[in-house]
Design a protein around this motif. Structure first.
Motif, PDB file in Angstrom:
ATOM      1  N   VAL A  60      37.889  -0.356  -3.096  1.00 11.59           N
ATOM      2  CA  VAL A  60      38.923  -1.281  -2.571  1.00 11.59           C
ATOM      3  C   VAL A  60      38.249  -2.340  -1.681  1.00 11.59           C
ATOM      4  O   VAL A  60      38.383  -3.494  -1.473  1.00 11.59           O
ATOM      5  CB  VAL A  60      40.158  -0.494  -2.005  1.00 11.59           C
ATOM      6  N   SER A  61      37.362  -1.630  -0.783  1.00 17.92           N
ATOM      7  CA  SER A  61      36.846  -2.428   0.406  1.00 17.92           C
ATOM      8  C   SER A  61      35.657  -3.385  -0.362  1.00 17.92           C
ATOM      9  O   SER A  61      35.495  -4.504  -0.102  1.00 17.92           O
ATOM     10  CB  SER A  61      36.041  -1.493   1.107  1.00 17.92           C
ATOM     11  N   ARG A  62      35.007  -2.851  -1.402  1.00 15.35           N
ATOM     12  CA  ARG A  62      34.038  -3.792  -2.049  1.00 15.35           C
ATOM     13  C   ARG A  62      34.651  -4.904  -2.611  1.00 15.35           C
ATOM     14  O   ARG A  62      34.112  -5.974  -2.469  1.00 15.35           O
ATOM     15  CB  ARG A  62      33.174  -3.141  -3.162  1.00 15.35           C
ATOM     16  N   GLN A  63      35.889  -4.757  -3.414  1.00 12.58           N
ATOM     17  CA  GLN A  63      36.596  -5.782  -4.150  1.00 12.58           C
ATOM     18  C   GLN A  63      37.438  -6.514  -3.268  1.00 12.58           C
ATOM     19  O   GLN A  63      37.358  -7.800  -3.425  1.00 12.58           O
ATOM     20  CB  GLN A  63      37.234  -5.154  -5.269  1.00 12.58           C
ATOM     21  N   GLY A  64      38.123  -5.747  -2.178  1.00 11.70           N
ATOM     22  CA  GLY A  64      39.044  -6.830  -1.370  1.00 11.70           C
ATOM     23  C   GLY A  64      38.298  -7.455  -0.427  1.00 11.70           C
ATOM     24  O   GLY A  64      39.002  -8.204   0.313  1.00 11.70           O
ATOM     25  N   ILE A  98      38.709   8.737  -0.948  1.00  8.79           N
ATOM     26  CA  ILE A  98      37.556   7.844  -0.562  1.00  8.79           C
ATOM     27  C   ILE A  98      37.004   7.173  -1.380  1.00  8.79           C
ATOM     28  O   ILE A  98      36.495   6.053  -0.829  1.00  8.79           O
ATOM     29  CB  ILE A  98      36.635   9.237   0.187  1.00  8.79           C
ATOM     30  N   GLN A  99      36.599   7.688  -2.676  1.00  9.47           N
ATOM     31  CA  GLN A  99      35.846   6.811  -3.427  1.00  9.47           C
ATOM     32  C   GLN A  99      36.690   5.467  -3.807  1.00  9.47           C
ATOM     33  O   GLN A  99      36.167   4.412  -3.832  1.00  9.47           O
ATOM     34  CB  GLN A  99      35.757   7.678  -4.857  1.00  9.47           C
ATOM     35  N   CYS A 100      38.259   5.673  -3.822  1.00  5.33           N
ATOM     36  CA  CYS A 100      38.979   4.502  -4.136  1.00  5.33           C
ATOM     37  C   CYS A 100      38.892   3.565  -2.708  1.00  5.33           C
ATOM     38  O   CYS A 100      38.994   2.276  -2.915  1.00  5.33           O
ATOM     39  CB  CYS A 100      40.538   5.115  -4.228  1.00  5.33           C
ATOM     40  N   LEU A 101      38.924   3.913  -1.719  1.00 12.21           N
ATOM     41  CA  LEU A 101      38.811   3.345  -0.528  1.00 12.21           C
ATOM     42  C   LEU A 101      37.469   2.219  -0.612  1.00 12.21           C
ATOM     43  O   LEU A 101      37.639   1.188  -0.191  1.00 12.21           O
ATOM     44  CB  LEU A 101      38.938   4.113   0.868  1.00 12.21           C
ATOM     45  N   GLN A 119      29.361   5.659   1.327  1.00 13.80           N
ATOM     46  CA  GLN A 119      29.483   4.527   0.526  1.00 13.80           C
ATOM     47  C   GLN A 119      30.571   3.593   1.003  1.00 13.80           C
ATOM     48  O   GLN A 119      30.445   2.432   1.126  1.00 13.80           O
ATOM     49  CB  GLN A 119      29.900   5.081  -1.011  1.00 13.80           C
ATOM     50  N   ALA A 120      31.897   4.192   1.466  1.00 12.07           N
ATOM     51  CA  ALA A 120      33.105   3.328   2.039  1.00 12.07           C
ATOM     52  C   ALA A 120      32.183   2.882   3.343  1.00 12.07           C
ATOM     53  O   ALA A 120      32.460   1.757   3.553  1.00 12.07           O
ATOM     54  CB  ALA A 120      33.796   4.485   2.571  1.00 12.07           C
ATOM     55  N   PHE A 121      31.487   3.510   4.191  1.00  9.56           N
ATOM     56  CA  PHE A 121      31.092   3.022   5.477  1.00  9.56           C
ATOM     57  C   PHE A 121      30.277   1.567   4.934  1.00  9.56           C
ATOM     58  O   PHE A 121      30.443   0.488   5.605  1.00  9.56           O
ATOM     59  CB  PHE A 121      29.963   3.693   6.146  1.00  9.56           C
ATOM     60  N   GLU A 122      29.394   1.489   3.766  1.00 10.92           N
ATOM     61  CA  GLU A 122      28.530   0.560   3.380  1.00 10.92           C
ATOM     62  C   GLU A 122      29.172  -0.563   3.035  1.00 10.92           C
ATOM     63  O   GLU A 122      29.156  -1.672   3.455  1.00 10.92           O
ATOM     64  CB  GLU A 122      27.478   1.212   2.223  1.00 10.92           C
ATOM     65  N   ALA A 123      30.497  -0.217   2.407  1.00  8.51           N
ATOM     66  CA  ALA A 123      31.428  -1.303   1.917  1.00  8.51           C
ATOM     67  C   ALA A 123      31.902  -1.948   3.166  1.00  8.51           C
ATOM     68  O   ALA A 123      32.104  -3.404   3.160  1.00  8.51           O
ATOM     69  CB  ALA A 123      32.570  -0.926   0.888  1.00  8.51           C
ATOM     70  N   SER A 143      22.803   8.016   0.308  1.00 11.33           N
ATOM     71  CA  SER A 143      23.856   6.922   0.616  1.00 11.33           C
ATOM     72  C   SER A 143      23.739   6.567   2.214  1.00 11.33           C
ATOM     73  O   SER A 143      24.197   5.488   2.463  1.00 11.33           O
ATOM     74  CB  SER A 143      25.242   7.584   0.259  1.00 11.33           C
ATOM     75  N   SER A 144      23.305   7.606   2.932  1.00 13.75           N
ATOM     76  CA  SER A 144      23.354   7.206   4.379  1.00 13.75           C
ATOM     77  C   SER A 144      22.358   6.213   4.671  1.00 13.75           C
ATOM     78  O   SER A 144      22.439   5.416   5.494  1.00 13.75           O
ATOM     79  CB  SER A 144      23.225   8.531   5.329  1.00 13.75           C
ATOM     80  N   ILE A 145      21.259   6.080   3.836  1.00 14.12           N
ATOM     81  CA  ILE A 145      19.975   5.301   4.046  1.00 14.12           C
ATOM     82  C   ILE A 145      20.414   4.012   3.627  1.00 14.12           C
ATOM     83  O   ILE A 145      20.355   2.821   3.995  1.00 14.12           O
ATOM     84  CB  ILE A 145      18.920   5.812   3.322  1.00 14.12           C
ATOM     85  N   LYS A 146      21.250   4.066   2.368  1.00 15.45           N
ATOM     86  CA  LYS A 146      21.794   2.740   2.014  1.00 15.45           C
ATOM     87  C   LYS A 146      22.720   1.891   2.827  1.00 15.45           C
ATOM     88  O   LYS A 146      22.767   0.941   3.124  1.00 15.45           O
ATOM     89  CB  LYS A 146      22.604   2.851   0.545  1.00 15.45           C
ATOM     90  N   CYS A 147      23.613   2.842   3.689  1.00 15.92           N
ATOM     91  CA  CYS A 147      24.432   2.234   4.692  1.00 15.92           C
ATOM     92  C   CYS A 147      23.510   1.713   5.784  1.00 15.92           C
ATOM     93  O   CYS A 147      24.025   0.597   6.249  1.00 15.92           O
ATOM     94  CB  CYS A 147      25.456   3.472   5.090  1.00 15.92           C
ATOM     95  N   LEU A 148      22.541   2.456   6.222  1.00 18.53           N
ATOM     96  CA  LEU A 148      21.640   1.857   7.179  1.00 18.53           C
ATOM     97  C   LEU A 148      21.090   0.194   6.770  1.00 18.53           C
ATOM     98  O   LEU A 148      21.107  -0.369   7.531  1.00 18.53           O
ATOM     99  CB  LEU A 148      20.550   2.936   7.546  1.00 18.53           C
TER     100      LEU A 148
END
Length: 1212
Positions: free
Chosen positions: A241-245, A235-238, A277-281, A350-355
């Motif tokens: 990957v989303s942030r960079q890709g 999940i961390q890798c995901l 963190q994945a959702f945020e990305a 992390s959920s607040i950052k995602c919001l």
């Protein structure tokens, strides 16, 4: 042997010395030599230096080793390819050595080499071959599972290399991916984390197939339900990957989201943190593709932002009086539950950052956020974990900031709830929490100015606590003062007056603080508090507050700072400004101290560092309603101010002119005419068309002098006046500067001091129009000059009513006289019009006759001038001229110029007859006449919208295509850039007029687009709600239609004519305007599809789309990156196209301009850091660098020649 080689061989010899100091100094000298640009090594020296440095990497002395590594950096660019390869081979083999120290120093060496490898196309072959060598070695090193430290170093270097040189490693991407993926299951966490980093660097420039392979691998592994520690890694890798890709993840989201949602249900806090963190990305990188999943993610965030299983928040103890007890409870509870194993705070954070990511990327959902997210965020203000609470404040501040951008204040309803939730936090011991509170409150004060007025008593204890608390840090005090300053600026003085006794002492204490930043902020606040103590203007009338008790306290600390010369520049300036406000508001309470303060101001005025602030302060004091006595400093101040007008600093010039104007206006009685001479001698140089604003302010000062101390202007006829007349005849004169000159000439005539009377001024104004014009010596008069001079003549005439009849007679004679040159006749007609505008001509039959005769002239200029003149006269005297006008238009349909006059007649009682007359002409074949009719209809409708707008709407259904186009153009003229009565009515029916975008007639569609563009530019609110319906038709008009392209035979040649070009151009202009005014209503990716088509269209449209692309890069870079590969091709095609050898000069110029415009778009793209990760863009960037022609265009565009990358489009 050359001297360089000799010197180098000497150093190499010393490097073999047994003494470590010798070795150190020799290596240091070698490094200095290598850093020189001029050094050239022969092949033998190169080899020896490389061998020696590689040997020194194994030196026993650590400092020598470090220097040897530093030498490698300049060496890479100085030696030939074989030597670089030798270096790399040795460093790579050392990497797998058993000696730890040698491994570490070699990996540092490799990183140094990688950082220095050339990116330019000339050095690309070296870079590629070196990368291949390193990569194959590193892939081998990664496979060494037995030695983790080797693996870690290899992964580290690989990350560095992929981050900088990924484009050079394309051939290795596949093998890198297959060797990195197994590392994700390594037993060592450090290996996993570095593998994820390396994959993150690989993602942006790998091929779509490899990206899909990576995503499929992660999906497959996750679907197998691996152990939790592995799931965390995937999940961390995901997320990485989303942030960079970025956008590339978009197409896989449908499969990914359910998987990540499923894992939020696993009872593992770290895993949940990575899921969010994945959702945020995903949200930040693929906002459009995430749309269907926003509700799901929001629900999860709201659920987990309150997830705190080990702590019980007691909601009943919300009352004020239980605060102290609760504080005590909190502390005990913290001790009880501060369990090191409690990781739930990471989930909440992390959920607040995602919001927050959701709020900042989806402005369109703002209203729903206020109902769904806002209440829960407010309840989390009581969060026990300091870091998480800071994030809650940050998320709420983002919500407010987004509201401010939208400017429809949804926040209004929430102010009491926010203050209730926050004011207790202001007395928290935690500094981070208080800072968060102040940032949030500052945002709130900016978003809804004035909304905190009734809550000020609740906020003041918190502000005072942060200013007086001994444990408070400097930053905390500065934050509290900054918020207090914003609060004072955005609320009325009466709200603070009852609390002055509490507020002033802590602020005064801060002025005396030893830290200059606190003093500086406190002086700003004191300045605002002075306004509270004794407001001026309307606020003062509601007074009854006695300022006396507070004056002495504020004055003494500010005076102490004002006198000090050994303090920070910012404090000096703010002390001057603060004291200026005190003198301005409280001067009558300062008594004997006042003269001392003024003397200090005079000193500061003479000091180069503080003079600008002193000038502004004296301006403020001189305009004060307290009429402060400035006689003690006036003579000397005037002389110093006069000298400032010679300085090059523009801000100082403008400030000085404003100061002199205020002094002359308010203190004329104390100024002797001789004292103004130093000022007057400097003014001629300032009245010049090169800086219109300075000219305007200078002329305003002259006007004030003419009114307040006319005797000082006795000598201006030879000094300033010639410059004023040059300005009147300048083609650049308009707006404020013209008004200033008109006022000045009137004041000059009325003052009767100058030896230049009415007739001399008149002669000076009109003289150039009587002399012969020749383009050779630049004496051709610009059209704007006629109108400027006519305004000035009318102003002189209105200032001397006795002279008007003779002036008018002279002007009539000028028009009639057959010997008058054409410019003189045109000017005379325009002057008659301007004089008539004031109504001073009456219904003179002679003037009417002269005008009608002018309509028969052969000169178009004379006819147009007569038309303008008649219109102006009609405005001045409706009853005399309107019947005559209507009669003439009806009797002489050929005289369409007369339609111009109806332009400004919307206040007349003859609306019906004008309306009917206009509609008789709305189907005229001549477009110019139809536009005039439309303008008149629009102006009439503006005057009486309720009655006339429905008629225009009716006409849409009845009329022919020409009539429809006239009606739509008329609507364009009703959309003005300031609030008008018509706005609400227009908003209801503009949709009907925009339906003409679907009209079968191409011309009607074109004018409908022009009208839509005008609405988007001047009043976006009219069309924001209609974008969904209008955009498909707008986009349809951007497409090239084959049926509108025809071939015309011109002799032996065939010429292609595109009848749809004008419509397409109008459509693209609308799109450009929408970027600025309605960005939130656009689907940017769909918008980009049409921009992409425009990049391959006609010259004019390409120029527009290049501008749009540069604008889009700055507004929404993420979307542009998604389409980057498709956008690069047309840009590259434009930049590399060459014109055929035999083409005409215009073709070369057009192509050159196109290339420059395309290059501006490229420069804007290259300013975005992630852009060169795209292989096609990196390739294009290299092509530009290596091609001298393209590189020079790129350099000139970068240097600002011909405007910056987002050069704006002329929207007029």
């Amino acid at each position: 042997m050359s001297s360089v080689s000799y010197h180098i061989s000497n150093l190499l010899e010393k490097m073999t010395s047994a003494d470590k100091d010798f070795r150190f100094m020799a290596t240091n000298d070698l490094m200095l030599e290598l850093q020189k640009d001029s050094i050239k090594l022969d092949e033998d020296s190169e080899r020896k230096v490389v061998i020696m440095l590689l040997k020194l990497l194994e030196d026993k002395n650590g400092e020598v080793q470090n220097l040897a590594v530093k030498c490698l950096a300049p060496l890479v660019s100085k030696v030939k390819e074989p030597q670089v390869e030798t270096m790399v081979d040795t460093l790579c083999s050392n990497m797998t050595s058993d000696k730890e120290q040698l491994r570490d120093i070699s990996s540092m060496g490799l990183k140094t080499v990688i950082a220095e490898l050339p990116l330019s196309s000339s050095g690309l072959t070296l870079t590629v071959s070196v990368c291949k060598k390193i990569t194959s070695q590193l892939i081998g090193a990664m496979g060494k599972q037995d030695d983790v430290s080797v693996q870690l170093e290899a992964l580290d270097i690989l990350s560095d290399m992929l981050g900088r040189l990924s484009g050079a490693l394309v051939s290795f991407h596949g093998s890198l991916l297959s060797s990195l993926l197994p590392q994700l299951t390594s037993p060592r966490m450090a290996v996993r984390k570095r593998s994820i980093l390396a994959l993150g660097h690989l993602v942006p420039c790998c091929s779509p197939a490899l990206f899909s392979q990576l995503t499929e691998h992660l999906l497959t592994e996750l679907s197998k339900g691996p152990p939790t520690s592995n799931t965390r890694t995937y999940i961390q890798c995901l997320a990485t990957v989303s942030r960079q890709g970025g956008h590339r993840v978009g197409e896989h989201l449908e499969k990914l989201i359910p998987m990540v949602v499923k894992f939020t249900g696993v009872e593992d806090d770290e895993l949940r943190e990575y899921c969010f963190q994945a959702f945020e990305a995903f949200i930040r990188r693929c906002p459009k593709e995430m749309s269907p999943h926003v509700a799901t993610v929001t629900q999860l965030c709201l659920k987990f932002m309150t997830f705190d299983p080990n702590y019980n928040y007691d909601d009943t103890e919300e009352e004020e009086d239980s605060m102290d007890i609760e504080d005590g409870l909190d502390e005990e509870s913290d001790d009880e539950y501060s369990d090191d194993d409690d990781m739930s705070w990471k989930v909440r954070r992390s959920s607040i950052k995602c919001l927050e990511a959701l709020i900042s990327t989806r402005r369109d959902l703002l209203l729903s956020f206020y109902s769904s997210i806002c209440p829960t965020l407010l309840t989390r203000f009581k969060e026990r974990e300091e870091n998480v609470r800071a994030d809650v404040f940050a998320a709420f501040s983002t919500l407010l900031r987004q509201t401010r951008v939208g400017s429809s204040h949804h926040g209004l309803i929430l102010v009491p709830a926010i203050v209730k939730a926050i004011h207790r936090q202001l007395k928290e011991k935690s500094i981070k929490s208080r800072q968060g509170c102040f940032c949030l409150l500052t945002e709130l004060a900016h978003t809804v100015p004035g909304a905190l007025e009734e809550h000020i008593p609740a906020l003041i204890p918190g502000i005072v606590f942060s200013l007086t608390d001994k444990s408070t840090s400097s930053t905390m005090r500065i934050d509290a003062l900054t918020f207090f300053h914003v609060l004072l600026l955005s609320h009325p003085p009466q709200a603070f007056q009852p609390h002055m006794q509490v507020l002033l002492p802590p602020v005064v204490a801060c002025v005396e603080d030893t830290f200059y930043k606190i003093t500086s902020e406190a002086l700003l606040v004191t300045q605002q508090l002075v306004r509270v103590i004794r407001p001026q203007g309307q606020a003062a009338a509601a007074g009854g507050f006695d300022p006396k008790p507070f004056v002495r306290e504020a004055f003494s600390v500010t005076m102490k700072r004002l006198k000090a010369t050994d303090i920070d520049q910012e404090v000096k300036e703010r002390a001057i400004s603060c004291m200026g406000h005190m003198v301005c508001h409280l001067g009558d309470h300062l008594g004997a101290e006042l003269q001392g303060v003024l003397a200090i101001f005079l000193e500061r005025l003479k000091n180069e560092i503080t003079r600008l602030t002193a000038v502004r302060t004296i301006t403020l004091i001189s305009a004060s309603p307290l009429k402060t006595d400035l006689t003690s400093i006036l003579p000397e101040a005037l002389s110093v101010l006069g000298s400032f007008l010679r300085k090059n600093q523009r801000a100082l010039k403008l400030g000085t002119l404003a100061c002199l104007t205020a002094l002359v206006t308010h203190h004329a009685a104390s100024i002797k005419p001789a004292a103004l001479e130093p000022v007057l001698s400097e003014l001629p140089a300032l009245v010049d068309e090169t800086d219109m604003h300075v000219s305007q302010v200078s002329i305003t000062l002259l006007t004030c002098m003419a009114k307040a101390c006319p005797s000082s202007l006795a000598k201006i006829s030879s000094s300033v006046l010639p410059g004023v007349f040059r300005l009147v005849h300048s083609p650049l004169l308009q707006g404020g500067a013209l008004v200033a000159i008109v006022d000045f000439l009137q004041a000059l005539v009325l003052s009767k001091t100058s030896n230049l009377g009415y007739s001399q001024l008149l002669k000076s104004l009109t003289e150039p129009f009587h002399s012969p014009q020749s383009p050779a010596d630049g004496s051709v008069i610009h059209r704007q000059s006629y109108h400027s001079v006519a305004r000035c003549v009318a102003a002189l005439s209105s200032a001397s009513p006795k002279e008007t009849p003779s002036t008018v007679a002279g002007l009539i004679q000028e028009v009639k006289s057959p010997g008058s040159p054409e410019p003189a006749r045109v000017l005379a007609l325009l002057c008659l019009g301007e004089v008539g505008r004031s109504g001073s001509l009456g219904g003179s039959k002679e003037v009417q006759g002269v005008i009608l005769d002018a309509f028969t002239s052969t000169s178009e200029e004379v006819k147009t001038a007569a038309s303008c003149a008649l219109g102006s006269m009609a405005v001045g005297s409706l009853k005399d001229y309107l019947p005559f006008l209507l009669k003439e238009i009806s009797a002489q349909p050929r005289r369409q110029y007369l339609l111009y006059e109806c332009n400004l007649l919307f206040l007349s009682p003859h609306v019906e007859s004008i309306w009917a007359l206009l509609f008789q002409n709305c189907e005229c074949q001549e477009e110019g006449t139809r536009n005039l009719v439309a303008e008149c209809l629009g102006k009439l409708t503006l005057g009486n919208p309720a009655q006339l707008l429905p008629r225009l709407k009716q006409q849409l259904k009845a009329g022919s295509p020409l009539a429809r186009s006239t009606v739509v153009t008329a609507i364009k003229f009703t959309i003005v850039d300031h609030p008008a009565l018509i706005d609400s009515l227009l908003k209801d029916c503009i949709g009907d007029f925009l339906k003409t975008l679907q009209d079968e007639d191409i011309n009607v569609r074109r004018v409908a687009l022009v009208m839509f563009n005008s609405a988007a530019h001047n009043k976006p609110s009219l069309i924001r709600g209609l974008l969904g319906a209008v955009l498909p038709h707008l986009y349809k008009e951007t497409q090239i239609r084959k049926d509108l392209i025809r071939e015309v035979e011109m002799g032996p040649f065939k010429h292609t004519v595109d009848d749809g070009l004008d419509v397409r151009k109008a459509a693209f202009e609308c799109m450009y305007t929408l970027l600025d005014s309605c960005l939130e209503g656009l689907d940017v990716l769909q918008f980009l599809d049409h921009v992409e088509e425009g990049l391959k269209d006609h010259y004019d449209i390409r120029m527009l789309t290049f501008l749009m692309l540069a604008r889009l890069v700055s507004l929404c870079p993420a979307a542009v990156l998604q389409r980057l590969d498709r956008l690069v091709e047309p840009l590259k095609a434009t930049c590399t196209t060459k014109v055929k050898a035999g083409s005409v000069k215009q073709e070369f110029e057009k192509q050159e301009e196109l290339r420059r415009s395309a290059m501006r778009a490229v420069a804007a793209l290259l300013a975005v850091p992630e852009v060169e990760r795209s292989p096609s863009m990196a390739d294009f960037a290299n092509q530009i660098r290596s091609n001298a022609d393209m590189a020079s265009i790129y350099q000139s565009v970068q240097g600002g020649e011909g405007g910056g990358p987002t050069e704006s489009m002329d929207m007029s």
